[in-house]
Design a protein around this motif. Structure first.
Motif, PDB file in Angstrom:
ATOM      1  N   LEU A   1       0.735  -1.194   0.009  1.00  0.00           N
ATOM      2  CA  LEU A   1      -0.058  -0.109   0.137  1.00  0.00           C
ATOM      3  C   LEU A   1       0.772   1.226   0.104  1.00  0.00           C
ATOM      4  O   LEU A   1       1.800   1.299   0.905  1.00  0.00           O
ATOM      5  N   VAL A   2       0.748   2.136  -0.966  1.00  0.00           N
ATOM      6  CA  VAL A   2       1.425   3.332  -1.088  1.00  0.00           C
ATOM      7  C   VAL A   2       0.522   4.380  -0.814  1.00  0.00           C
ATOM      8  O   VAL A   2      -0.688   4.748  -1.309  1.00  0.00           O
ATOM      9  N   SER A   3       1.120   5.402   0.267  1.00  0.00           N
ATOM     10  CA  SER A   3       0.109   6.263   0.904  1.00  0.00           C
ATOM     11  C   SER A   3       1.124   7.716   1.397  1.00  0.00           C
ATOM     12  O   SER A   3       2.223   7.669   1.163  1.00  0.00           O
ATOM     13  N   GLY A   4       0.657   8.472   1.869  1.00  0.00           N
ATOM     14  CA  GLY A   4       1.342   9.517   2.420  1.00  0.00           C
ATOM     15  C   GLY A   4       0.495  10.721   3.156  1.00  0.00           C
ATOM     16  O   GLY A   4      -0.737  10.356   3.396  1.00  0.00           O
ATOM     17  N   PHE A   5       1.283  11.870   3.562  1.00  0.00           N
ATOM     18  CA  PHE A   5       0.654  12.695   4.572  1.00  0.00           C
ATOM     19  C   PHE A   5       0.947  14.104   3.645  1.00  0.00           C
ATOM     20  O   PHE A   5       1.881  14.299   2.879  1.00  0.00           O
ATOM     21  N   MET A   6      -0.045  15.106   3.770  1.00  0.00           N
ATOM     22  CA  MET A   6       0.213  16.130   3.156  1.00  0.00           C
ATOM     23  C   MET A   6       0.411  17.222   3.909  1.00  0.00           C
ATOM     24  O   MET A   6      -0.250  17.425   5.113  1.00  0.00           O
ATOM     25  N   MET A   7       0.729  18.538   3.505  1.00  0.00           N
ATOM     26  CA  MET A   7       1.034  19.847   4.735  1.00  0.00           C
ATOM     27  C   MET A   7       1.555  19.373   5.805  1.00  0.00           C
ATOM     28  O   MET A   7       0.902  19.695   7.080  1.00  0.00           O
ATOM     29  N   THR A   8       2.735  18.816   5.941  1.00  0.00           N
ATOM     30  CA  THR A   8       3.384  18.370   7.204  1.00  0.00           C
ATOM     31  C   THR A   8       4.412  19.389   7.596  1.00  0.00           C
ATOM     32  O   THR A   8       4.984  19.481   8.580  1.00  0.00           O
ATOM     33  N   HIS A   9       5.035  20.110   6.427  1.00  0.00           N
ATOM     34  CA  HIS A   9       6.304  20.958   6.641  1.00  0.00           C
ATOM     35  C   HIS A   9       6.035  22.146   7.439  1.00  0.00           C
ATOM     36  O   HIS A   9       5.079  23.153   6.806  1.00  0.00           O
ATOM     37  N   ASN A  10       6.996  22.727   8.152  1.00  0.00           N
ATOM     38  CA  ASN A  10       6.827  23.836   8.673  1.00  0.00           C
ATOM     39  C   ASN A  10       6.422  25.171   7.698  1.00  0.00           C
ATOM     40  O   ASN A  10       6.058  26.151   7.788  1.00  0.00           O
ATOM     41  N   VAL A  11       7.355  25.082   6.561  1.00  0.00           N
ATOM     42  CA  VAL A  11       7.240  26.130   5.446  1.00  0.00           C
ATOM     43  C   VAL A  11       5.730  26.393   5.028  1.00  0.00           C
ATOM     44  O   VAL A  11       5.381  27.218   4.401  1.00  0.00           O
ATOM     45  N   LYS A  12       4.667  25.183   5.188  1.00  0.00           N
ATOM     46  CA  LYS A  12       3.612  25.313   4.617  1.00  0.00           C
ATOM     47  C   LYS A  12       2.283  25.325   5.502  1.00  0.00           C
ATOM     48  O   LYS A  12       1.387  25.783   5.055  1.00  0.00           O
ATOM     49  N   ILE A  13       2.642  25.282   6.637  1.00  0.00           N
ATOM     50  CA  ILE A  13       1.645  25.556   7.675  1.00  0.00           C
ATOM     51  C   ILE A  13       1.822  26.533   8.838  1.00  0.00           C
ATOM     52  O   ILE A  13       3.259  26.837   9.245  1.00  0.00           O
ATOM     53  N   ASP A  14       0.772  27.154   9.407  1.00  0.00           N
ATOM     54  CA  ASP A  14       0.798  27.653  10.830  1.00  0.00           C
ATOM     55  C   ASP A  14       1.485  27.357  11.748  1.00  0.00           C
ATOM     56  O   ASP A  14       1.383  25.978  12.058  1.00  0.00           O
ATOM     57  N   THR A  15       2.424  27.747  12.533  1.00  0.00           N
ATOM     58  CA  THR A  15       3.223  27.100  13.806  1.00  0.00           C
ATOM     59  C   THR A  15       2.148  26.543  14.854  1.00  0.00           C
ATOM     60  O   THR A  15       2.709  25.815  15.761  1.00  0.00           O
TER      61      THR A  15
END
Length: 304
Positions: A89-103
């Motif tokens: 099964l190939v899957s993943g997470f999105m919007m995980t990085h500090n540069v993309k979301i509010d702290t």
């Protein structure tokens, strides 16, 4: 850190150690039909135990050397890919990085499914996207590899690197269409690193068009660049028993830094994307192919 790769040579499964230099002979160990490498590595509590188990396995497995001029006859495989594609099964997470979301963001990032094991592509193979894709971008990522134990509980076996190709334009048009945006092929490097997920992985992406560079940019990923605690992310994901199955191999892409899309660049059919994870000596490339087009037919490549 111990690194291994699997391949097919002389119509049989083999394993090699390290990341081979370009144009050098390969030293391979032939695996037996009953060898379950995935279960072996997932049984180790840490890198030291996984490496020790691997060393014990290879101690009585015959070794062969493949000359540099014959390397093109060796076909690499996605790390620990099971014989039955449905068991991957190939899957993943999105919007995980500090540069993309509010702290101040709390909770668990969104998770998505890309597909089964047959959507994984080795270096040099084309990554296909739907013919009606809106705007496709590369995503250079760390890929965590887990294997279901005898009770089905996913156990960490190691990590590699990949390209989570995404129709980001579709997602931007409709945030609820993340699941559709992710249904593109996934690039993956054959080198499985047996150590813990990297705290930092840095490198460069180059996109070529018509034989020349069209876009270039750097990236930073790894657990230090991620807003969430990676171990907690995975624990919460695998708390769902629907993901438990003995022997199932999970390839989890844990998110990307900014991509060419964020710089205003738009990829096109036939573009060639090279991801160079310079911090780890890993390099791999893939041509892009819109489904139904004639462009983008590539061959097996080794990357590095």
């Amino acid at each position: 850190m111990t690194v291994l790769f699997e391949c097919i040579h002389d119509q049989a499964r083999h394993i090699g150690l390290g990341i081979p230099d370009a144009d050098t002979p390969l030293r391979l160990h032939r695996l037996r039909e009953e060898d379950d490498l995935a279960a072996l590595l997932a049984g180790g509590a840490d890198e030291e135990e996984r490496a020790a188990a691997l060393t014990a396995l290879l101690a009585d497995r015959p070794a062969v050397e493949v000359a540099a001029e014959a390397r093109h006859l060796v076909r690499t495989r996605p790390p620990l890919l099971p014989a039955h594609i449905g068991d991957a099964l190939v899957s993943g997470f999105m919007m995980t990085h500090n540069v993309k979301i509010d702290t101040d963001t709390q909770g668990q990032p969104s998770w998505f499914v890309k597909g089964l094991g047959d959507i994984l592509r080795m270096p040099g193979e084309p990554l296909s996207v739907p013919a009606d894709a809106v705007a496709v971008c590369e995503e250079a990522e760390v890929v965590l590899v887990y294997v279901g134990d005898a009770q089905g509980v996913p156990r960490y076996a190691g990590h590699t690197f990949g390209n989570d190709l995404t129709d980001i334009g579709r997602f931007k048009q409709h945030a609820g269409h993340l699941s559709y945006a992710k249904l593109c092929d996934a690039g993956i490097a054959p080198w499985l690193h047996l150590g813990p997920p990297p705290r930092a992985a840095t490198g460069e992406v180059v996109i070529e068009r018509a034989g020349g560079p069209a876009w270039k940019g750097s990236f930073t990923t790894g657990s230090d660049a991620i807003h969430y605690d990676v171990a907690a992310m995975m624990d919460r994901l695998f708390a769902h028993r629907s993901l438990h199955r003995p022997g199932r191999v999970h390839y989890v892409y844990i998110g990307a830094d900014r991509s060419s899309f964020h710089s205003g660049f738009r990829t096109a059919d036939g573009d060639r994307v090279t991801i160079d994870v310079t911090s780890h000596g890993v390099r791999f490339e893939h041509p892009l192919a819109w489904v139904g087009s004639a462009a983008g037919h590539g061959g097996q490549g080794w990357g590095r």
